[in-house]
Design a protein around this motif. Structure first.
Motif, short mmCIF file in Angstrom:
data_model
loop_
_atom_site.label_atom_id
_atom_site.label_comp_id
_atom_site.label_asym_id
_atom_site.label_seq_id
_atom_site.Cartn_x
_atom_site.Cartn_y
_atom_site.Cartn_z
N ILE A 21 0.84 -1.35 0.05
CA ILE A 21 -0.05 0.01 -0.50
C ILE A 21 1.01 1.23 0.27
CG2 ILE A 21 -1.40 1.87 1.86
CD1 ILE A 21 -2.84 -1.73 2.03
N LEU A 22 2.09 1.61 1.06
CA LEU A 22 3.03 2.42 1.15
C LEU A 22 3.66 3.11 -0.36
CD1 LEU A 22 3.99 2.39 4.57
CD2 LEU A 22 2.47 3.83 3.95
N SER A 23 3.61 1.70 -0.79
CA SER A 23 4.69 1.62 -2.08
C SER A 23 3.71 2.11 -2.85
CB SER A 23 5.13 0.18 -2.67
OG SER A 23 5.38 0.40 -4.34
N SER A 24 2.40 1.80 -3.35
CA SER A 24 1.58 2.10 -4.06
C SER A 24 1.68 3.69 -4.09
CB SER A 24 0.22 1.68 -4.79
OG SER A 24 -0.63 2.11 -5.33
N LEU A 25 0.88 4.08 -2.72
CA LEU A 25 1.65 5.72 -2.25
C LEU A 25 2.23 6.50 -3.17
CD1 LEU A 25 -0.64 5.01 0.66
CD2 LEU A 25 -1.51 5.83 -1.38
N LYS A 26 3.29 5.63 -2.75
CA LYS A 26 4.60 6.82 -3.01
C LYS A 26 4.68 6.57 -4.55
CE LYS A 26 9.42 7.58 -2.12
NZ LYS A 26 10.78 6.58 -1.33
N HIS A 54 2.34 7.09 -6.78
CA HIS A 54 1.28 8.14 -6.71
C HIS A 54 1.42 9.37 -6.51
CE1 HIS A 54 -0.61 4.57 -8.35
NE2 HIS A 54 -1.20 5.41 -9.33
N SER A 55 2.87 9.69 -6.03
CA SER A 55 3.60 10.95 -5.44
C SER A 55 2.59 11.32 -3.75
CB SER A 55 4.05 11.90 -6.00
OG SER A 55 4.68 11.43 -7.11
N LEU A 56 1.40 10.25 -3.12
CA LEU A 56 0.73 10.98 -2.36
C LEU A 56 1.48 11.25 -0.72
CD1 LEU A 56 -2.23 8.63 -3.33
CD2 LEU A 56 -1.87 11.47 -4.35
N VAL A 57 2.18 9.54 -1.10
CA VAL A 57 3.56 9.83 0.49
C VAL A 57 4.83 9.78 -0.06
CG1 VAL A 57 2.19 8.46 1.70
CG2 VAL A 57 3.62 7.55 0.58
N ASN A 58 5.79 10.16 0.80
CA ASN A 58 7.42 9.82 0.12
C ASN A 58 7.89 10.09 1.42
OD1 ASN A 58 10.11 11.19 -0.48
ND2 ASN A 58 9.53 13.28 -0.56
N THR A 59 8.79 8.81 1.64
CA THR A 59 9.75 8.80 2.90
C THR A 59 11.14 9.41 3.52
OG1 THR A 59 11.10 7.51 1.25
CG2 THR A 59 9.29 6.83 2.02
N VAL A 60 11.33 9.32 4.82
CA VAL A 60 12.66 9.56 4.98
C VAL A 60 13.35 9.18 6.11
CG1 VAL A 60 12.46 12.28 5.14
CG2 VAL A 60 11.80 10.71 6.63
N MET A 61 14.63 8.90 5.99
CA MET A 61 15.18 7.88 6.74
C MET A 61 15.96 8.35 7.79
SD MET A 61 15.67 5.35 5.30
CE MET A 61 16.47 4.11 6.55
N TYR A 62 15.22 7.11 8.92
CA TYR A 62 15.45 8.43 10.32
C TYR A 62 15.91 6.69 11.59
CZ TYR A 62 14.47 10.66 14.91
OH TYR A 62 14.10 10.97 16.66
N LYS A 63 16.65 7.06 12.19
CA LYS A 63 17.79 5.86 12.97
C LYS A 63 17.31 4.54 12.49
CE LYS A 63 16.91 8.80 17.34
NZ LYS A 63 16.82 9.24 18.20
N LYS A 64 17.22 4.40 11.52
CA LYS A 64 17.60 2.92 10.92
C LYS A 64 16.02 2.83 10.27
CE LYS A 64 22.34 1.08 12.14
NZ LYS A 64 22.21 0.14 13.41
#
Length: 72
Positions: free
Chosen positions: A20-25, A27-37
């Motif tokens: 689900i998160l992969s699909s949202l990403k 379609h540019s609906l979510v983004n990610t950041v790395m934080y403490k692994k």
């Protein structure tokens, strides 16, 4: 996923959540950041604008699944 389970009292496995998160990403609906692994997901502006539509679509799918199992 533990936070979701604690906050909403539902258990969602990685095999459900990450596609689900992969699909949202995609379609540019979510983004990610790395934080403490850890990879943290957050709504983009486009995601915030479309949140109501996403929830409505999810509810249609959820209601269809519930209806299907009630008929059995």
């Amino acid at each position: 996923m533990n936070k979701i389970q604690d906050q909403f009292d539902i258990k969602i496995g990685a095999g459900t959540m990450y596609p689900i998160l992969s699909s949202l990403k995609k379609h540019s609906l979510v983004n990610t950041v790395m934080y403490k692994k850890r990879k943290l997901y957050f709504l983009t502006n486009k995601g915030k604008i479309n949140l109501g539509k996403i929830i409505k679509e999810y509810m249609i799918i959820q209601n269809g699944i519930i209806s299907f199992f009630k008929k059995r």
